[in-house]
Design a protein around this motif. Structure first.
Motif, PDB file in Angstrom:
ATOM      1  N   PRO A 146      55.215 -98.374 -54.231  1.00  0.00           N
ATOM      2  CA  PRO A 146      53.830 -98.197 -53.782  1.00  0.00           C
ATOM      3  C   PRO A 146      53.188 -99.469 -53.256  1.00  0.00           C
ATOM      4  O   PRO A 146      52.361 -99.441 -52.350  1.00  0.00           O
ATOM      5  CB  PRO A 146      53.119 -97.665 -55.021  1.00  0.00           C
ATOM      6  CG  PRO A 146      54.204 -97.082 -55.858  1.00  0.00           C
ATOM      7  CD  PRO A 146      55.428 -97.891 -55.600  1.00  0.00           C
ATOM      8  N   GLU A 147      53.558-100.636 -53.819  1.00  0.00           N
ATOM      9  CA  GLU A 147      52.870-101.872 -53.452  1.00  0.00           C
ATOM     10  C   GLU A 147      53.495-102.591 -52.251  1.00  0.00           C
ATOM     11  O   GLU A 147      52.995-103.643 -51.822  1.00  0.00           O
ATOM     12  CB  GLU A 147      52.844-102.834 -54.649  1.00  0.00           C
ATOM     13  CG  GLU A 147      52.030-102.349 -55.845  1.00  0.00           C
ATOM     14  CD  GLU A 147      52.834-101.433 -56.747  1.00  0.00           C
ATOM     15  OE1 GLU A 147      52.260-100.918 -57.716  1.00  0.00           O
ATOM     16  OE2 GLU A 147      54.049-101.237 -56.477  1.00  0.00           O
TER      17      GLU A 147
ATOM     18  N   ASP B  59      53.647-101.854 -49.060  1.00  0.00           N
ATOM     19  CA  ASP B  59      52.798-101.887 -47.868  1.00  0.00           C
ATOM     20  C   ASP B  59      51.352-102.215 -48.186  1.00  0.00           C
ATOM     21  O   ASP B  59      50.477-102.097 -47.309  1.00  0.00           O
ATOM     22  CB  ASP B  59      52.872-100.518 -47.152  1.00  0.00           C
ATOM     23  CG  ASP B  59      54.275-100.210 -46.656  1.00  0.00           C
ATOM     24  OD1 ASP B  59      54.983-101.186 -46.272  1.00  0.00           O
ATOM     25  OD2 ASP B  59      54.671 -99.052 -46.697  1.00  0.00           O
ATOM     26  N   TRP B  60      51.077-102.600 -49.416  1.00  0.00           N
ATOM     27  CA  TRP B  60      49.693-102.916 -49.821  1.00  0.00           C
ATOM     28  C   TRP B  60      49.420-104.379 -49.532  1.00  0.00           C
ATOM     29  O   TRP B  60      50.161-105.259 -49.985  1.00  0.00           O
ATOM     30  CB  TRP B  60      49.534-102.592 -51.297  1.00  0.00           C
ATOM     31  CG  TRP B  60      48.116-102.725 -51.816  1.00  0.00           C
ATOM     32  CD1 TRP B  60      46.969-102.608 -51.107  1.00  0.00           C
ATOM     33  CD2 TRP B  60      47.732-102.999 -53.164  1.00  0.00           C
ATOM     34  NE1 TRP B  60      45.883-102.774 -51.898  1.00  0.00           N
ATOM     35  CE2 TRP B  60      46.319-103.017 -53.200  1.00  0.00           C
ATOM     36  CE3 TRP B  60      48.427-103.179 -54.347  1.00  0.00           C
ATOM     37  CZ2 TRP B  60      45.606-103.227 -54.372  1.00  0.00           C
ATOM     38  CZ3 TRP B  60      47.720-103.390 -55.517  1.00  0.00           C
ATOM     39  CH2 TRP B  60      46.312-103.426 -55.523  1.00  0.00           C
ATOM     40  N   SER B  61      48.357-104.683 -48.821  1.00  0.00           N
ATOM     41  CA  SER B  61      48.059-106.066 -48.446  1.00  0.00           C
ATOM     42  C   SER B  61      47.706-106.929 -49.663  1.00  0.00           C
ATOM     43  O   SER B  61      47.891-108.151 -49.637  1.00  0.00           O
ATOM     44  CB  SER B  61      46.908-106.098 -47.423  1.00  0.00           C
ATOM     45  OG  SER B  61      45.741-105.517 -47.974  1.00  0.00           O
ATOM     46  N   LEU B  62      47.183-106.334 -50.698  1.00  0.00           N
ATOM     47  CA  LEU B  62      46.824-107.074 -51.918  1.00  0.00           C
ATOM     48  C   LEU B  62      47.915-106.993 -52.987  1.00  0.00           C
ATOM     49  O   LEU B  62      47.697-107.379 -54.139  1.00  0.00           O
ATOM     50  CB  LEU B  62      45.510-106.522 -52.494  1.00  0.00           C
ATOM     51  CG  LEU B  62      44.270-106.680 -51.610  1.00  0.00           C
ATOM     52  CD1 LEU B  62      43.057-106.051 -52.291  1.00  0.00           C
ATOM     53  CD2 LEU B  62      44.003-108.141 -51.283  1.00  0.00           C
ATOM     54  N   GLY B  63      49.078-106.509 -52.643  1.00  0.00           N
ATOM     55  CA  GLY B  63      50.146-106.350 -53.624  1.00  0.00           C
ATOM     56  C   GLY B  63      50.608-107.673 -54.240  1.00  0.00           C
ATOM     57  O   GLY B  63      50.795-107.783 -55.450  1.00  0.00           O
ATOM     58  N   TYR B  64      50.757-108.704 -53.362  1.00  0.00           N
ATOM     59  CA  TYR B  64      51.232-109.993 -53.865  1.00  0.00           C
ATOM     60  C   TYR B  64      50.235-110.647 -54.826  1.00  0.00           C
ATOM     61  O   TYR B  64      50.597-111.024 -55.954  1.00  0.00           O
ATOM     62  CB  TYR B  64      51.554-110.909 -52.691  1.00  0.00           C
ATOM     63  CG  TYR B  64      52.021-112.291 -53.110  1.00  0.00           C
ATOM     64  CD1 TYR B  64      53.234-112.470 -53.760  1.00  0.00           C
ATOM     65  CD2 TYR B  64      51.236-113.417 -52.839  1.00  0.00           C
ATOM     66  CE1 TYR B  64      53.649-113.731 -54.143  1.00  0.00           C
ATOM     67  CE2 TYR B  64      51.647-114.677 -53.222  1.00  0.00           C
ATOM     68  CZ  TYR B  64      52.862-114.835 -53.875  1.00  0.00           C
ATOM     69  OH  TYR B  64      53.281-116.083 -54.263  1.00  0.00           O
ATOM     70  N   PRO B  65      48.941-110.818 -54.464  1.00  0.00           N
ATOM     71  CA  PRO B  65      47.982-111.394 -55.426  1.00  0.00           C
ATOM     72  C   PRO B  65      47.819-110.518 -56.648  1.00  0.00           C
ATOM     73  O   PRO B  65      47.556-111.026 -57.748  1.00  0.00           O
ATOM     74  CB  PRO B  65      46.693-111.520 -54.630  1.00  0.00           C
ATOM     75  CG  PRO B  65      46.863-110.659 -53.446  1.00  0.00           C
ATOM     76  CD  PRO B  65      48.321-110.616 -53.140  1.00  0.00           C
ATOM     77  N   PHE B  66      47.935-109.193 -56.469  1.00  0.00           N
ATOM     78  CA  PHE B  66      47.837-108.308 -57.637  1.00  0.00           C
ATOM     79  C   PHE B  66      48.960-108.607 -58.638  1.00  0.00           C
ATOM     80  O   PHE B  66      48.743-108.670 -59.848  1.00  0.00           O
ATOM     81  CB  PHE B  66      47.899-106.847 -57.179  1.00  0.00           C
ATOM     82  CG  PHE B  66      48.028-105.878 -58.323  1.00  0.00           C
ATOM     83  CD1 PHE B  66      46.941-105.574 -59.133  1.00  0.00           C
ATOM     84  CD2 PHE B  66      49.254-105.258 -58.600  1.00  0.00           C
ATOM     85  CE1 PHE B  66      47.064-104.669 -60.185  1.00  0.00           C
ATOM     86  CE2 PHE B  66      49.387-104.382 -59.659  1.00  0.00           C
ATOM     87  CZ  PHE B  66      48.294-104.080 -60.459  1.00  0.00           C
TER      88      PHE B  66
END
Length: 321
Positions: A288-289, A291-298
């Protein structure tokens, strides 16, 4: 060195002897030979007819050879240990005594505190010494008093060590210094106990030899009673030394356990972020993460939070104290 002592007006007087002629004109009650050379031993033989054995200070003598009497030559031989409570190197010094006729001969290698104390006391107290046997008993009495004073010093030093190590949160440096001090005091206390035992044996031999007068026998028994009291005190100090030793080792173990506990907590706290990093490090197409732009900082924030949470929990439980 040849130290010759005579009696004058009831006081012990030291005479300077640097040649056999001076020695021949004296009537000593005590002749003290400290690291005597063959020349001085020759003077003794010529003046008194006494031949001092070469092995007189042998450390490996049996008891029968340490205390004996030569009746045909009117000689009484004793080998006794005297305490030297040197701060750097405490030790027991062997001294050989020979009572020959009316003179006490003492043979030893180093200067002894007990001998200095007796010389000072005998100069100030008239009537303390009357004959050679009185000198020997006075030396044993002074040795017992010197041992008692040293025991008091050990107790004072242990009090200082105890206050140093029993303070709140002692460091490893404190414990290390305490161990060194305790070991030194234990060694000195053991030497005092050995010295007391040796003096007791010498006095018992003198009492059995029947060379003492009634007054001297009473004095010897009083010294034995004093030595018995010193035995009890050395036993008490051994108990105190063992307590401080156990306490010091216990504090060292506590400090070491604290270090191990910190490493254990750190390793436990790093397990959750390791798990999170392992999950997001997997190479699956469907995540799920991805393609998420905030996946890395999350993921980074989640790992930091997973580290903080265990430390907060451990601190709340008091496990980091």
């Amino acid at each position: 060195m040849l130290n010759v002592f005579t009696l004058k007006n009831g006081r012990l007087v030291q005479q300077e002897v640097d040649n056999p002629q001076t020695l021949a004109g004296l009537q000593p009650v005590w002749v003290d030979l400290e690291s005597a050379d063959p020349r001085e031993l020759g003077w003794i033989e010529a003046r008194f007819g006494l031949v001092i054995p070469t092995d007189v200070l042998d450390q490996d003598l049996e008891e029968s050879a340490r205390f004996y009497e030569e009746e045909d030559q009117n000689q009484l031989h004793l080998r006794s240990d005297f305490l030297i409570s040197d701060e750097e190197r405490p030790r027991n010094e062997r001294v050989a005594f020979i009572i020959y006729g009316s003179v006490l001969f003492s043979i030893h290698t180093h200067d002894l505190t007990v001998f200095r104390l007796l010389r000072l006391r005998a100069r100030r107290m008239p009537g303390l010494i009357e004959n050679a046997t009185d000198v020997l008993l006075a030396l044993y009495l002074t040795d017992a008093e010197y041992s008692a004073d040293t025991l008091e010093g050990i107790y004072d030093d242990l009090e200082v060590i105890g206050a140093h190590i029993l303070k709140p949160r002692p460091s490893d440096q404190d414990a290390s210094e305490a161990l060194t001090g305790i070991a030194l005091q234990e060694d000195l206390n053991g030497r005092i106990r050995r010295n007391v035992m040796d003096t007791r044996r010498a006095l018992s031999f003198l009492l059995r030899s029947r060379h003492l007068s009634a007054e001297q026998s009473q004095e010897a028994r009083q010294i034995l009673r004093d030595l018995d009291s010193l035995d009890g005190h050395t036993a008490f100090l051994f108990d105190k030394i063992n307590f401080l030793m156990d306490a010091t080792v216990g504090f060292i173990n506590i400090n070491q356990n604290k270090v191990i506990k910190i490493f254990s907590v750190a390793s436990v706290a790093m397990l959750p972020p390791t798990l999170i990093a392992s999950i997001y490090g997997m190479n699956f197409k469907v995540m799920p993460e991805l393609d998420w732009s905030l996946g890395y900082p999350f993921a980074l924030a989640l790992m930091v939070l997973s580290v903080i949470a265990p430390f907060w929990f451990f601190r709340k439980k008091g496990w980091l104290e």
